[in-house]
Motif scaffolding. Structure first.
Motif, PDB file in Angstrom:
ATOM      1  N   GLY A  44     -89.252 -82.112 -19.734  1.00  0.00           N
ATOM      2  CA  GLY A  44     -89.853 -81.079 -18.895  1.00  0.00           C
ATOM      3  C   GLY A  44     -90.314 -79.887 -19.701  1.00  0.00           C
ATOM      4  N   LEU A  45     -89.505 -79.466 -20.664  1.00  0.00           N
ATOM      5  CA  LEU A  45     -89.890 -78.346 -21.518  1.00  0.00           C
ATOM      6  C   LEU A  45     -91.125 -78.691 -22.346  1.00  0.00           C
ATOM      7  CD1 LEU A  45     -86.375 -77.133 -22.685  1.00  0.00           C
ATOM      8  CD2 LEU A  45     -87.972 -75.882 -21.224  1.00  0.00           C
ATOM      9  N   ALA A  46     -91.156 -79.922 -22.868  1.00  0.00           N
ATOM     10  CA  ALA A  46     -92.310 -80.346 -23.653  1.00  0.00           C
ATOM     11  C   ALA A  46     -93.568 -80.389 -22.783  1.00  0.00           C
ATOM     12  CB  ALA A  46     -92.047 -81.711 -24.280  1.00  0.00           C
ATOM     13  N   ALA A  47     -93.412 -80.776 -21.519  1.00  0.00           N
ATOM     14  CA  ALA A  47     -94.565 -80.877 -20.618  1.00  0.00           C
ATOM     15  C   ALA A  47     -95.212 -79.523 -20.355  1.00  0.00           C
ATOM     16  CB  ALA A  47     -94.145 -81.519 -19.301  1.00  0.00           C
ATOM     17  N   VAL A  48     -94.406 -78.458 -20.408  1.00  0.00           N
ATOM     18  CA  VAL A  48     -94.970 -77.126 -20.178  1.00  0.00           C
ATOM     19  C   VAL A  48     -95.250 -76.397 -21.485  1.00  0.00           C
ATOM     20  CG1 VAL A  48     -93.984 -76.869 -17.881  1.00  0.00           C
ATOM     21  CG2 VAL A  48     -92.701 -76.035 -19.855  1.00  0.00           C
ATOM     22  N   GLY A  49     -95.137 -77.121 -22.604  1.00  0.00           N
ATOM     23  CA  GLY A  49     -95.530 -76.557 -23.882  1.00  0.00           C
ATOM     24  C   GLY A  49     -94.453 -75.807 -24.629  1.00  0.00           C
ATOM     25  N   VAL A  50     -93.186 -76.028 -24.289  1.00  0.00           N
ATOM     26  CA  VAL A  50     -92.089 -75.383 -25.009  1.00  0.00           C
ATOM     27  C   VAL A  50     -91.580 -76.360 -26.050  1.00  0.00           C
ATOM     28  CG1 VAL A  50     -89.772 -74.413 -24.804  1.00  0.00           C
ATOM     29  CG2 VAL A  50     -91.447 -74.009 -23.001  1.00  0.00           C
ATOM     30  N   ASP A  51     -91.494 -75.901 -27.306  1.00  0.00           N
ATOM     31  CA  ASP A  51     -91.013 -76.759 -28.387  1.00  0.00           C
ATOM     32  C   ASP A  51     -89.493 -76.780 -28.362  1.00  0.00           C
ATOM     33  OD1 ASP A  51     -90.555 -78.219 -30.647  1.00  0.00           O
ATOM     34  OD2 ASP A  51     -91.249 -76.694 -32.037  1.00  0.00           O
ATOM     35  N   ALA A  52     -88.928 -77.865 -27.873  1.00  0.00           N
ATOM     36  CA  ALA A  52     -87.478 -78.004 -27.806  1.00  0.00           C
ATOM     37  C   ALA A  52     -86.970 -78.901 -28.931  1.00  0.00           C
ATOM     38  CB  ALA A  52     -87.072 -78.567 -26.442  1.00  0.00           C
ATOM     39  N   ALA A  53     -87.662 -78.899 -30.049  1.00  0.00           N
ATOM     40  CA  ALA A  53     -87.302 -79.754 -31.175  1.00  0.00           C
ATOM     41  C   ALA A  53     -86.027 -79.275 -31.842  1.00  0.00           C
ATOM     42  CB  ALA A  53     -88.444 -79.757 -32.193  1.00  0.00           C
ATOM     43  N   ALA A  54     -85.465 -80.132 -32.655  1.00  0.00           N
ATOM     44  CA  ALA A  54     -84.261 -79.792 -33.405  1.00  0.00           C
ATOM     45  C   ALA A  54     -84.505 -78.553 -34.245  1.00  0.00           C
ATOM     46  CB  ALA A  54     -83.868 -80.968 -34.302  1.00  0.00           C
ATOM     47  N   GLY A  55     -83.508 -77.719 -34.344  1.00  0.00           N
ATOM     48  CA  GLY A  55     -83.619 -76.507 -35.131  1.00  0.00           C
ATOM     49  C   GLY A  55     -84.037 -75.300 -34.328  1.00  0.00           C
ATOM     50  N   VAL A  56     -84.485 -75.505 -33.100  1.00  0.00           N
ATOM     51  CA  VAL A  56     -84.848 -74.388 -32.236  1.00  0.00           C
ATOM     52  C   VAL A  56     -83.606 -74.029 -31.432  1.00  0.00           C
ATOM     53  CG1 VAL A  56     -86.326 -73.626 -30.349  1.00  0.00           C
ATOM     54  CG2 VAL A  56     -87.230 -75.161 -32.078  1.00  0.00           C
ATOM     55  N   LYS A  57     -83.193 -72.781 -31.520  1.00  0.00           N
ATOM     56  CA  LYS A  57     -81.981 -72.357 -30.820  1.00  0.00           C
ATOM     57  C   LYS A  57     -82.238 -72.219 -29.332  1.00  0.00           C
ATOM     58  CE  LYS A  57     -79.899 -70.020 -34.680  1.00  0.00           C
ATOM     59  NZ  LYS A  57     -79.126 -68.884 -35.110  1.00  0.00           N
ATOM     60  N   SER A  58     -81.255 -72.602 -28.542  1.00  0.00           N
ATOM     61  CA  SER A  58     -81.413 -72.507 -27.097  1.00  0.00           C
ATOM     62  C   SER A  58     -81.622 -71.073 -26.651  1.00  0.00           C
ATOM     63  CB  SER A  58     -80.193 -73.107 -26.387  1.00  0.00           C
ATOM     64  OG  SER A  58     -79.023 -72.409 -26.736  1.00  0.00           O
ATOM     65  N   SER A  59     -81.125 -70.112 -27.423  1.00  0.00           N
ATOM     66  CA  SER A  59     -81.314 -68.707 -27.057  1.00  0.00           C
ATOM     67  C   SER A  59     -82.790 -68.301 -27.112  1.00  0.00           C
ATOM     68  CB  SER A  59     -80.485 -67.799 -27.965  1.00  0.00           C
ATOM     69  OG  SER A  59     -80.859 -67.970 -29.312  1.00  0.00           O
TER      70      SER A  59
END
Length: 81
Positions: A44-59
């Motif tokens: 869902g995050l990827a579908a709206v253009g948010v990079d949720a890849a490894a190394g990206v902090k949830s904060s």
């Protein structure tokens, strides 16, 4: 995967929503409902253009600004709300 999961998120689902999560889980051979929900969130995050890849902090994906101690500014101390 070496990530810490220190936060618990409780979500109430309708029977239909839970069935959809379970259908996704079994179709994709996911080991747990939690794993399925994490994968659905990632999709869902990827579908709206948010990079949720490894190394990206949830904060990095917070809705509100964080204070110096990491808590949402103005958050009640008892955490209720």
């Amino acid at each position: 995967m070496n990530d810490l999961r220190a936060e618990r998120l409780q979500v109430m689902l309708s029977p239909e929503e839970l069935a959809a999560v379970d259908d996704f889980r079994f179709k994709h051979r996911m080991p747990t409902r939690a794993a399925a929900v994490r994968e659905l969130l990632k999709c869902g995050l990827a579908a709206v253009g948010v990079d949720a890849a490894a190394g990206v902090k949830s904060s990095s994906f917070g809705v509100f600004g964080r204070g110096p101690d990491g808590h949402t500014q103005g958050e009640p101390e008892n955490g209720g709300g």
